[in-house]
Design a protein around this motif. Structure first.
Motif, mmCIF file in Angstrom:
data_model
loop_
_atom_site.group_PDB
_atom_site.id
_atom_site.type_symbol
_atom_site.label_atom_id
_atom_site.label_comp_id
_atom_site.label_asym_id
_atom_site.label_seq_id
_atom_site.Cartn_x
_atom_site.Cartn_y
_atom_site.Cartn_z
ATOM 1 N N LYS A 1 1.244 -1.375 -0.073
ATOM 2 C CA LYS A 1 -0.153 0.257 -0.164
ATOM 3 C C LYS A 1 0.794 1.322 0.055
ATOM 4 C CE LYS A 1 -4.186 -2.601 2.015
ATOM 5 N NZ LYS A 1 -5.175 -2.512 2.629
ATOM 6 N N SER A 2 0.407 1.930 -0.578
ATOM 7 C CA SER A 2 1.612 3.753 -1.299
ATOM 8 C C SER A 2 1.780 3.779 0.323
ATOM 9 C CB SER A 2 0.852 4.880 -2.300
ATOM 10 O OG SER A 2 -0.679 4.856 -1.579
ATOM 11 N N TYR A 3 1.106 4.232 0.960
ATOM 12 C CA TYR A 3 1.582 4.877 2.061
ATOM 13 C C TYR A 3 2.022 3.996 3.411
ATOM 14 C CZ TYR A 3 -2.735 2.546 3.117
ATOM 15 O OH TYR A 3 -4.020 1.617 3.741
ATOM 16 N N CYS A 4 2.261 2.927 3.783
ATOM 17 C CA CYS A 4 2.425 1.512 5.232
ATOM 18 C C CYS A 4 4.082 1.825 4.371
ATOM 19 C CB CYS A 4 2.370 0.339 3.575
ATOM 20 S SG CYS A 4 2.934 -0.917 5.366
ATOM 21 N N PRO A 5 4.518 2.521 5.647
ATOM 22 C CA PRO A 5 5.518 2.850 6.713
ATOM 23 C C PRO A 5 6.483 1.024 6.081
ATOM 24 C CG PRO A 5 4.785 3.004 8.449
ATOM 25 C CD PRO A 5 3.466 2.670 7.396
ATOM 26 N N TYR A 6 6.075 -0.235 5.633
ATOM 27 C CA TYR A 6 6.444 -1.100 6.220
ATOM 28 C C TYR A 6 6.740 -1.221 4.610
ATOM 29 C CZ TYR A 6 5.555 -1.289 11.039
ATOM 30 O OH TYR A 6 5.495 -0.909 12.565
ATOM 31 N N CYS A 7 5.747 -0.973 3.952
ATOM 32 C CA CYS A 7 5.958 -1.994 2.209
ATOM 33 C C CYS A 7 7.258 -0.807 2.116
ATOM 34 C CB CYS A 7 5.006 -0.803 1.798
ATOM 35 S SG CYS A 7 3.427 -2.050 2.579
ATOM 36 N N LYS A 8 7.399 0.599 2.508
ATOM 37 C CA LYS A 8 8.474 1.562 1.806
ATOM 38 C C LYS A 8 9.547 0.583 2.489
ATOM 39 C CE LYS A 8 5.643 5.139 1.672
ATOM 40 N NZ LYS A 8 5.397 6.909 2.544
ATOM 41 N N LYS A 9 9.576 0.614 3.125
ATOM 42 C CA LYS A 9 11.020 -0.195 4.225
ATOM 43 C C LYS A 9 11.292 -1.443 3.504
ATOM 44 C CE LYS A 9 12.938 -1.331 8.753
ATOM 45 N NZ LYS A 9 12.660 -1.744 10.238
ATOM 46 N N LEU B 1 2.397 -3.787 -6.738
ATOM 47 C CA LEU B 1 1.414 -3.521 -6.473
ATOM 48 C C LEU B 1 0.692 -2.980 -5.247
ATOM 49 C CD1 LEU B 1 0.315 -7.101 -8.327
ATOM 50 C CD2 LEU B 1 0.535 -5.256 -9.490
ATOM 51 N N GLU B 2 0.318 -2.144 -5.686
ATOM 52 C CA GLU B 2 0.016 -0.997 -4.912
ATOM 53 C C GLU B 2 -1.899 -1.326 -4.845
ATOM 54 O OE1 GLU B 2 2.108 0.681 -2.565
ATOM 55 O OE2 GLU B 2 3.955 0.930 -4.071
ATOM 56 N N LEU B 3 -1.989 -2.002 -3.549
ATOM 57 C CA LEU B 3 -3.761 -2.075 -3.400
ATOM 58 C C LEU B 3 -4.416 -1.343 -3.093
ATOM 59 C CD1 LEU B 3 -2.351 -5.766 -0.979
ATOM 60 C CD2 LEU B 3 -2.704 -5.526 -4.157
ATOM 61 N N GLY C 1 -7.656 -4.116 -5.076
ATOM 62 C CA GLY C 1 -7.108 -3.856 -4.357
ATOM 63 C C GLY C 1 -7.102 -4.703 -2.876
ATOM 64 N N SER C 2 -9.130 -4.443 -2.744
ATOM 65 C CA SER C 2 -8.769 -4.551 -1.708
ATOM 66 C C SER C 2 -9.876 -6.541 -1.736
ATOM 67 C CB SER C 2 -10.574 -4.068 -0.887
ATOM 68 O OG SER C 2 -11.305 -4.012 -1.552
ATOM 69 N N SER D 1 -3.283 -11.454 6.050
ATOM 70 C CA SER D 1 -3.941 -10.500 5.667
ATOM 71 C C SER D 1 -2.823 -8.995 5.729
ATOM 72 C CB SER D 1 -4.649 -10.264 6.942
ATOM 73 O OG SER D 1 -4.411 -10.229 8.337
ATOM 74 N N SER D 2 -1.848 -8.814 6.444
ATOM 75 C CA SER D 2 -1.238 -7.579 6.214
ATOM 76 C C SER D 2 -0.097 -7.102 5.078
ATOM 77 C CB SER D 2 -0.727 -7.634 7.422
ATOM 78 O OG SER D 2 0.458 -8.610 7.456
ATOM 79 N N VAL D 3 -0.135 -5.636 4.653
ATOM 80 C CA VAL D 3 0.854 -5.593 3.462
ATOM 81 C C VAL D 3 1.844 -5.239 4.465
ATOM 82 C CG1 VAL D 3 -0.130 -5.400 1.698
ATOM 83 C CG2 VAL D 3 -0.062 -2.947 3.694
ATOM 84 N N PRO D 4 3.275 -5.580 3.795
ATOM 85 C CA PRO D 4 3.593 -6.028 2.550
ATOM 86 C C PRO D 4 4.025 -7.894 2.438
ATOM 87 C CG PRO D 4 5.652 -5.413 3.698
ATOM 88 C CD PRO D 4 4.726 -5.087 4.641
#
Length: 99
Positions: free
Chosen positions: A21-29, A44-46, A52-53, A66-69
């Motif tokens: 998800k584009s705003y998720c700090p763990y995804c960015k990391k 893929l930015e859900l 996406g959902s 169930s979580s991202v990334p």
């Protein structure tokens, strides 16, 4: 069922896939780690995809997460950000990326 085929196609046709998800700090990391390793990956930015959902719901059904990334390497579920970093620390990620 479009969400299921999109997820399966992404996993099958790419060495590394990050369901993100584009705003998720763990995804960015997680994506920053892959970038630092010069790994080719598809993100893929859900939160920016119409399905996406539904894709996220299918991933939970597929791998229990169930979580991202939600990360796949060589069609193998790696897990999330902490799992990716752990695989990097123990050398497993590098082996997967060069396999």
């Amino acid at each position: 069922m479009a969400a299921k085929s999109t997820v399966e196609d992404a996993i099958k046709n790419n060495k590394v896939v990050v369901f993100s998800k584009s705003y998720c700090p763990y995804c960015k990391k997680a994506k920053a780690l892959l970038d630092s390793l010069n790994a080719q990956f598809v993100a893929l930015e859900l939160d920016q995809i119409e399905e996406g959902s539904a894709m996220q719901a299918y991933l939970k059904e597929k791998n229990g997460q169930s979580s991202v990334p939600n990360i796949y390497v060589n069609q193998q579920h790696v897990g999330g950000c902490d799992d990716l970093h752990a695989a990097h620390r123990d050398g497993k990620l590098q082996k997967m990326l060069t396999a």
